[in-house]
Design a protein around this motif. Structure first.
Motif, short mmCIF file in Angstrom:
data_model
loop_
_atom_site.label_atom_id
_atom_site.label_comp_id
_atom_site.label_asym_id
_atom_site.label_seq_id
_atom_site.Cartn_x
_atom_site.Cartn_y
_atom_site.Cartn_z
N UNK A 150 0.84 -1.21 0.00
CA UNK A 150 0.00 0.00 0.00
C UNK A 150 0.87 1.26 0.00
N UNK A 151 1.95 1.24 0.80
CA UNK A 151 2.83 2.41 0.86
C UNK A 151 3.54 2.64 -0.47
N UNK A 152 3.94 1.55 -1.11
CA UNK A 152 4.73 1.69 -2.34
C UNK A 152 3.88 1.97 -3.57
N UNK A 153 2.65 1.43 -3.62
CA UNK A 153 1.86 1.55 -4.85
C UNK A 153 0.53 2.29 -4.66
N UNK A 154 0.12 2.48 -3.40
CA UNK A 154 -1.19 3.09 -3.16
C UNK A 154 -2.33 2.13 -3.43
N UNK A 155 -2.00 0.85 -3.64
CA UNK A 155 -3.04 -0.14 -3.95
C UNK A 155 -3.02 -1.29 -2.95
N UNK A 156 -4.13 -2.00 -2.91
CA UNK A 156 -4.24 -3.18 -2.05
C UNK A 156 -5.11 -4.22 -2.74
N UNK A 157 -4.95 -5.46 -2.33
CA UNK A 157 -5.86 -6.51 -2.83
C UNK A 157 -7.11 -6.55 -1.97
N UNK A 158 -8.27 -6.45 -2.61
CA UNK A 158 -9.53 -6.64 -1.90
C UNK A 158 -10.24 -7.81 -2.57
N UNK A 159 -10.49 -8.85 -1.83
CA UNK A 159 -11.10 -10.08 -2.35
C UNK A 159 -10.40 -10.50 -3.64
N UNK A 160 -9.10 -10.52 -3.60
CA UNK A 160 -8.32 -11.00 -4.74
C UNK A 160 -8.12 -10.00 -5.86
N UNK A 161 -8.74 -8.81 -5.73
CA UNK A 161 -8.61 -7.82 -6.81
C UNK A 161 -7.83 -6.60 -6.34
N UNK A 162 -6.89 -6.18 -7.19
CA UNK A 162 -6.08 -5.03 -6.82
C UNK A 162 -6.90 -3.75 -7.02
N UNK A 163 -6.96 -2.92 -5.97
CA UNK A 163 -7.72 -1.66 -6.12
C UNK A 163 -6.98 -0.51 -5.47
N UNK A 164 -7.23 0.69 -6.01
CA UNK A 164 -6.56 1.87 -5.48
C UNK A 164 -7.20 2.26 -4.13
N UNK A 165 -6.38 2.61 -3.18
CA UNK A 165 -6.88 3.09 -1.89
C UNK A 165 -7.13 4.60 -2.01
N UNK A 166 -8.40 5.00 -1.82
CA UNK A 166 -8.74 6.43 -1.97
C UNK A 166 -8.46 7.22 -0.70
N UNK A 167 -8.52 6.54 0.44
CA UNK A 167 -8.26 7.22 1.72
C UNK A 167 -6.84 7.78 1.72
#
Ligand SMILES: [Zn+2]
Ligand SMILES: [Zn+2]
Length: 421
Positions: free
Chosen positions: A339-356
């Motif tokens: 999350x720190x390096x890409x701003x993204x995380x896996x949610x239920x197996x899918x990579x998504x951008x963290x808006x917070x």
């Protein structure tokens, strides 16, 4: 005859620490931890429990204690630790079993056997056995963490465990008064950088939390349940943050244990006050409540790998008014690091951008580069140093730099390596 040190794990990595210290006819194990994962926990190289004469446990964190009960599956050696370390490691080990039980080579029963073999030792106390002698001091990392001075054969070993030189809200800084050793085994988590001044970090965290809460959002602070969670709450309350603060996970049981050992804290009264001012989250209904109105939620896991933080991040990640404030070391291959390096995380197996809003605050409880350097230089004579508990690149570079600038022997051993002194 000298001594041998075999690095079983936690060398050129952070996690699963274990060192075998061998003198003539005696084998001592310094920590025996594991890399925590619900599906694939990892352990140091194997030792035959019957070959180990005694164990020294530097502190409760699972990267130091997680494999220990394995030694007690049948019998097991005596193990030295402080009273808070015993209570906190029992809590963490039971939780580890609860989460990853089927992948662990021991059961709850073995934690009890370990407890029966525990020899409690307090800061400043010495214990003498036939083949070795030890004296422990405050390591400044979490309540109960200790630096061990170990006399083994003709050599004196100093083993820092995880080390913090400066004081924090929670604990006093390390007691580094023992300056004599032949070999120093020390951690180097931050051998590549210094930490910013603590008061600056405190101010930044508090004002960032205020900003989120006052504009109607929720700030999630993923933090380890032993030590860091308590530090963060103490910082918020100590700096007059009066909004709602929720504390989730095992931090509650840990807080009760920590409160029962006030002499291991910098200010027991202050700690009790801070802990009494937060809302403790119990179960799913309260978790849902915690994310439905403005506030700060402090919750494990510190690297977003499982724990209640995984629930919170799913609820909070997709709104710009929320914040995710990282306050702990993020190991390689963890969701927190990603999350720190890409701003993204896996949610239920899918990579998504963290808006917070994502922000990292340095609330380390490990010595920074200059402090490690100062610690090395403070020893009398010319001991040898073994740097462990850090990433391979930074440890080997730091070891080479220190060897060059001081003329001392500074090693960064790899896993499986044996050094003789
Ligand atoms: Zn630790
Ligand atoms: Zn550690």
């Amino acid at each position: 005859m000298g001594i041998k040190l075999k690095f079983l794990g936690g060398a050129q990595e952070v996690g699963k620490q274990g060192i075998l210290a061998q003198g003539p006819d005696v084998n001592l194990l310094l920590d025996y931890g594991s890399i925590v994962s619900s599906t694939e926990p990892k352990f140091p190289e194997h030792v035959r429990p019957s070959d180990v004469n005694a164990v020294i446990l530097s502190h409760a964190h699972l990267d130091h204690s997680g494999a220990l009960p394995y030694l007690y599956v049948s019998g097991g050696p005596e193990v030295f630790m402080t009273p808070p370390t015993l209570d906190l490691s029992r809590l963490l080990l039971r939780d580890f079993l609860h989460i990853s039980g089927e992948h662990l080579p021991y059961e709850a029963l073995d934690i009890e056997s370990m407890t029966r073999k525990t020899e409690l030792i307090e800061y400043g106390e010495s214990i003498t056995r036939n083949k070795f002698e030890l004296c422990v001091r405050d390591a400044g990392h979490i309540p109960g963490s200790m630096i061990t001075s170990l006399q083994l054969d003709s050599k004196k070993i100093s083993f820092t465990g995880d080390l913090n030189i400066g004081e924090t809200r929670l604990v006093r800084g390390a007691d580094t008064s023992d300056k004599e050793a032949d070999v120093v085994i020390m951690e180097g988590t931050y051998s590549d950088k210094d930490h910013p001044p603590r008061s600056e970090m405190e101010e930044e965290l508090v004002s960032s939390c205020r900003e989120i809460v006052e504009s109607g959002g929720v700030a999630l602070v993923p933090a380890f349940s032993v030590g860091r969670s308590h530090e963060i709450v103490s910082v918020l309350r100590g700096r007059g943050f009066n909004h709602q603060v929720y504390l989730d996970g095992m931090a509650r049981e840990a807080a009760e244990i920590i409160m029962s050992h006030p002499s291991y804290l910098r200010d027991g009264h202050e700690f009790e006050k801070a802990m009494g001012s937060v809302t403790w989250v119990n179960g799913w209904r309260e978790r849902k409540q915690a994310v439905s109105s403005p506030g700060v939620v402090v919750s494990p896991a510190g690297m977003l790998r499982g724990g209640a933080a995984a629930f919170y991040i799913e609820r909070l990640a997709f709104s710009k008014k929320n914040g995710v404030f990282v306050v702990s070391y993020q190991a390689e291959n963890t969701p927190g690091r990603m999350m720190l390096e890409t701003g993204e995380l896996y949610f239920k197996g899918q990579k998504r951008k963290v808006e917070a809003k994502i922000h990292k605050f340095d609330f380390s409880s490990h010595a920074g580069k200059s402090e490690l350097e100062g610690y090395i230089k403070s020893f009398k004579g010319s001991p040898s140093f073994c740097l462990i508990h850090g990433e391979a690149n930074s440890l080997t570079r730091f070891a080479a730099d220190m060897t060059q600038s001081t003329g001392l022997k500074v090693h960064a051993p790899s896993i499986g390596e044996t050094l003789e002194f």
